[in-house]
Design an enzyme around this catalytic site. Structure first.
Site, short mmCIF file in Angstrom:
data_model
loop_
_atom_site.label_atom_id
_atom_site.label_comp_id
_atom_site.label_asym_id
_atom_site.label_seq_id
_atom_site.Cartn_x
_atom_site.Cartn_y
_atom_site.Cartn_z
N GLU A 64 2.09 6.18 6.51
CA GLU A 64 1.36 5.57 7.63
C GLU A 64 1.58 6.40 8.90
O GLU A 64 2.61 7.07 9.05
CB GLU A 64 1.88 4.14 7.83
CG GLU A 64 1.18 3.40 8.96
CD GLU A 64 1.43 1.88 8.94
OE1 GLU A 64 2.28 1.42 8.17
OE2 GLU A 64 0.74 1.19 9.72
N GLN B 247 8.30 3.91 2.98
CA GLN B 247 7.23 4.86 3.06
C GLN B 247 7.76 6.25 2.72
O GLN B 247 8.96 6.43 2.55
CB GLN B 247 6.62 4.84 4.46
CG GLN B 247 6.01 3.49 4.82
CD GLN B 247 5.08 3.53 6.05
OE1 GLN B 247 4.80 4.59 6.57
NE2 GLN B 247 4.63 2.35 6.49
N TYR C 203 8.34 -7.11 0.58
CA TYR C 203 9.47 -6.35 1.12
C TYR C 203 10.78 -7.06 0.79
O TYR C 203 10.84 -8.30 0.81
CB TYR C 203 9.34 -6.18 2.63
CG TYR C 203 8.32 -5.11 3.01
CD1 TYR C 203 8.66 -3.77 2.98
CD2 TYR C 203 7.02 -5.45 3.37
CE1 TYR C 203 7.74 -2.78 3.30
CE2 TYR C 203 6.08 -4.46 3.70
CZ TYR C 203 6.45 -3.12 3.66
OH TYR C 203 5.54 -2.15 3.97
N ASN D 82 -6.35 -4.03 5.32
CA ASN D 82 -4.91 -4.13 5.04
C ASN D 82 -4.38 -5.40 5.68
O ASN D 82 -4.66 -5.67 6.85
CB ASN D 82 -4.16 -2.92 5.64
CG ASN D 82 -2.64 -3.10 5.58
OD1 ASN D 82 -2.04 -3.00 4.52
ND2 ASN D 82 -2.01 -3.40 6.72
N GLU D 83 -3.62 -6.16 4.91
CA GLU D 83 -2.97 -7.38 5.44
C GLU D 83 -3.93 -8.14 6.37
O GLU D 83 -3.58 -8.46 7.52
CB GLU D 83 -1.65 -7.05 6.14
CG GLU D 83 -0.62 -6.50 5.16
CD GLU D 83 0.83 -6.49 5.65
OE1 GLU D 83 1.08 -6.76 6.84
OE2 GLU D 83 1.72 -6.23 4.81
N GLU E 136 2.57 -2.04 -1.06
CA GLU E 136 3.68 -1.90 -0.10
C GLU E 136 4.87 -2.65 -0.66
O GLU E 136 4.77 -3.84 -0.95
CB GLU E 136 3.31 -2.47 1.28
CG GLU E 136 2.38 -1.57 2.06
CD GLU E 136 2.14 -2.05 3.49
OE1 GLU E 136 3.04 -2.67 4.09
OE2 GLU E 136 1.03 -1.80 4.00
O1 AHR Z 1 5.07 -0.63 6.25
C1 AHR Z 1 5.12 -1.16 7.52
C2 AHR Z 1 4.10 -2.27 7.74
O2 AHR Z 1 4.40 -3.36 6.92
C3 AHR Z 1 2.68 -1.95 7.37
O3 AHR Z 1 2.02 -1.26 8.39
C4 AHR Z 1 2.07 -3.30 7.18
O4 AHR Z 1 1.00 -3.28 6.28
C5 AHR Z 1 3.25 -4.14 6.70
O5 AHR Z 1 3.35 -5.32 7.39
#
Ligand code: AHR
Length: 515
Positions: A45, A363, A259, A192-193, A314
Site C-alpha cells: 500500500e 504488508q 488482523y 476496499n473495506e 489482508e
Molecule cells: O493494512 C493497513 C490497513 O488495514 C488497510 O489500509 C486497510 O484496508 C485495513 O484497515
C-alpha cells in the site's frame, strides 16, 4: 541408604528436560485439493515507507536500483516466488486517482495521504511502476480500485488503460506513456473495506454499488478479470449473507480481512512481550480458522459448486508503531512470535484451500507484518520472510490431509491450542513437504509422523528457531533469526520421527521411497 539419598539429591539438581510427544497421521486416502500459490500473496500500500523507500527509490537514487526498484529488496522478493501483489491499498485505494500516477513523473500532481500520517504523495510510483514491478517479480498484479471516492467512469477507464490492445484513446495514452502492449491484469478489487475506510457503507448499499461499478469493468482483448468484491471483516457474517444473496456470481471472489490484534486500544509492543502475551496472540491468530469457517458455511449453502472464492486479502499482526517512527506509518518490528503467526495462518489457509484461493499478508515492506525492513541503503529479512521462504514449497502443490495429536496448551484467555501444528503437501514431482510448528516456549517435542501407506523417505529439512521468542533481526544484527539445516529427522518403516526443539518451525522434504 546414603547412596540413594545422594542420587536423589543429584537428580533434583539436574535440569528437567521437558519433552513431549505428538503423533501426526497422514491421510493419503482422503480427498485433496490444490494449495493455490496465490495463498502466498502479498500486499503493498501507499502507506509509510512500504512503497517509497521500501520498494521504490527512483532511478536517480544512490541506493543500488533497477529502473528505480531497490536491488536488495527485488532480490529478496524474487526468492519468495511471490505469486500475486495487491496495490495501491488498502484505505489508500479509495482515495487514489490513477490518472495522477501516469505520464512524466516530474509533472504528476501531488496529494496528501490523509489516511496514513498526512504524508505528501508525489505519485512517482503509479500504474506503470507497479505493473512493471509485477513483471520483474513474475507475479500477478492485483489492482484494488477506487469505489469509495471515484467514479464508475474512472474505474472503467483504468481497466481499459491497462488492458486494452485496441487503437482506442486510452490504450493510445498508455502507448504515449511508454507501454505498447497491454498488461495482463487478472485480479481486480472493486473497492476496499467499504464498510469502513472505503465509504462506511451498509452491505445492501455496497452490493448495489458493486453491481454498478463491476458492470463497466470490461474484458479487453484476451484479458479476463477476476472480480473481487469487498467482503467482511472478522465474523461479520451478515455482510457475507447480503453479498451472496445480492451479488452472487457477479463476483469471482469475496475478500475477507482479519488482523491478529488482541486489543485494538492497546495492541502492545512488537518486541517487548510476556509469555502470556505470546500465547494469547497465538490463540487470537488461530481465530482465523473460525472466521473462515463462519463465511464458508454461508457460501457452502449459497454457492455449493464453489464458484466464488474467499480471498483473505489482508491479514497479519498489528502492533504498536515502533517508538520514534512517524505516526500513521505503521512501522513495526517482527520477531519469532510473528513467524509463528505466519506459519499457523498459512496452515489454516491450506486447510481451507477448497474455498480460500488467495491470501495477502499485510504488508510487503516496512508496514505491519513485513517481509523486509529497510533503512537508507540497508535491508533486513524478517522472521516472517523466512517462514514464507521455507513454506514456498507448498505453492501449487496438492494438500495432504493429516490429523495432529499433540498435547494441549491453554492460553491466558482460556483458549485451548495445540502445542504442535502441521501441514503437508505433495508437488507435481511427487515430492512431499511437511511443515511443522512446535509453539511451546519451553518443551521440545518428539513428533511421530505415520505415513499410512504413503511411500516416502527423508531427504532434507530446515529449521527456524531462536533463543528467545522476542528475537528479531535489525540493521546491526541482521542474522539473529535465520533458517538452519535441520538434522532431527529419522525414517522408520512407514513412519518418521522428528525432534522439534521448543519454539521451532520446521519444513522437511520427503522423496518417494523408490528414488
Ligand atoms: O493494512 C493497513 C490497513 O488495514 C488497510 O489500509 C486497510 O484496508 C485495513 O484497515
Amino acid at each position: 541408604m546414603k547412596k540413594i539419598l545422594t542420587l536423589a539429591a543429584l537428580l533434583a539438581c539436574l535440569p528437567i528436560v521437558a519433552q513431549e510427544n505428538a503423533i501426526i497421521d497422514l491421510q493419503p486416502q482422503k480427498e485433496t485439493w490444490r494449495i493455490e500459490k496465490e495463498i502466498y500473496g502479498h500486499f503493498s500500500e501507499h502507506l509509510g515507507t512500504c512503497i517509497y523507500g521500501g520498494v521504490w527509490v527512483g532511478p536517480d537514487s544512490p541506493i543500488p536500483n533497477t529502473m528505480g526498484y531497490r536491488n536488495d529488496v527485488l532480490e529478496a522478493l524474487k526468492q519468495l516466488q511471490i505469486p500475486v501483489l495487491r496495490w495501491p491499498g488498502g484505505c489508500f485505494a479509495d482515495e487514489y486517482h490513477w490518472r495522477d500516477g501516469i505520464g512524466p513523473r516530474q509533472l504528476r500532481p501531488k496529494m496528501i495521504n490523509t489516511h496514513w500520517g498526512g504524508t505528501v504523495e508525489d505519485n512517482s510510483f503509479g500504474t506503470h511502476e507497479f505493473l512493471n514491478l509485477c513483471e520483474l517479480l513474475g507475479c500477478e498484479p492485483y489492482i484494488s480500485a477506487n469505489l469509495g471516492s471515484g467514479t464508475v467512469e474512472e474505474m472503467a477507464d483504468w481497466v481499459e488503460y491497462m488492458t486494452s490492445p485496441a487503437d482506442s484513446p486510452l490504450a493510445n495514452l498508455r502507448r504515449e506513456n511508454g507501454r505498447d502492449e497491454p498488461w495482463k491484469v487478472k485480479y481486480f478489487g472493486v473497492g476496499n473495506e467499504s464498510w469502513g475506510c472505503g465509504g462506511n457503507m451498509r452491505p445492501e448499499f455496497y452490493a448495489d454499488q458493486y453491481r454498478r461499478y463491476a458492470t463497466y469493468c470490461r474484458n479487453f482483448g484476451d484479458n479476463r478479470l477476476f472480480k473481487i468484491a469487498v467482503g467482511p471483516s472478522d465474523f461479520d457474517v451478515n455482510w457475507t449473507e447480503v453479498m451472496m444473496e445480492r451479488v452472487g456470481r457477479r463476483m469471482n471472489g469475496l475478500s475477507v480481512h482479519f488482523y491478529t490484534v488482541y486489543n485494538w486500544n492497546a495492541k502492545g509492543s512488537a518486541t517487548k512481550f510476556t509469555p502470556d502475551d505470546y500465547y494469547r496472540t497465538l490463540g487470537k491468530c488461530l481465530d482465523i480458522d473460525k472466521v473462515i469457517q463462519s463465511h464458508r458455511t454461508i457460501m457452502d449453502r449459497t454457492d455449493p459448486d464453489q464458484r466464488i472464492s474467499i480471498m483473505v486479502d489482508e491479514w497479519g499482526t498489528w502492533w504498536d508503531e515502533e517508538p520514534g517512527t512517524v505516526r500513521g506509518h505503521l512501522y513495526q518490528q517482527n520477531t519469532m512470535r510473528d513467524a509463528f503467526v505466519a506459519a499457523l495462518s498459512l496452515m489454516v489457509f491450506h486447510k481451507h484451500g477448497e474455498r480460500v484461493k488467495m491470501a495477502n499478508i499485510a504488508q510487503l515492506a516496512n508496514v505491519l507484518q513485513a517481509m523486509v525492513l529497510t533503512k537508507d541503503d540497508k535491508m533486513v529479512l524478517t522472521p516472517t520472510y523466512h517462514v514464507f521462504e521455507m513454506f514456498k514449497v507448498h505453492q501449487d502443490a496438492d494438500f495432504m490431509p493429516l490429523e495432529v495429536n499433540s498435547p494441549d496448551l491453554v492460553t491466558p484467555d482460556k483458549k485451548v491450542i495445540q502445542s504442535v501444528y502441521a501441514t503437508a503437501s505433495v508437488n507435481q514431482k511427487g515430492t512431499m513437504h511437511i511443515s511443522l510448528a512446535n509453539v511451546s516456549l519451553d518443551r521440545s517435542c518428539e513428533v511421530t509422523v505415520n505415513l499410512n501407506g504413503a511411500q516416502y523417505k527423508e531427504s532434507s529439512g530446515r529449521i527456524l528457531t531462536s533463543g528467545e521468542i522476542s528475537d528479531h533481526n535489525d540493521f546491526d544484527h541482521p542474522h539473529t533469526v535465520k533458517p538452519e539445516p535441520y538434522t532431527g529427522m529419522k525414517s522408520g518403516k512407514d513412519f518418521l520421527t522428528l525432534t522439534m526443539p521448543a519454539k521451532s518451525i520446521v519444513t522437511v522434504e520427503l522423496v518417494p521411497a523408490g528414488k
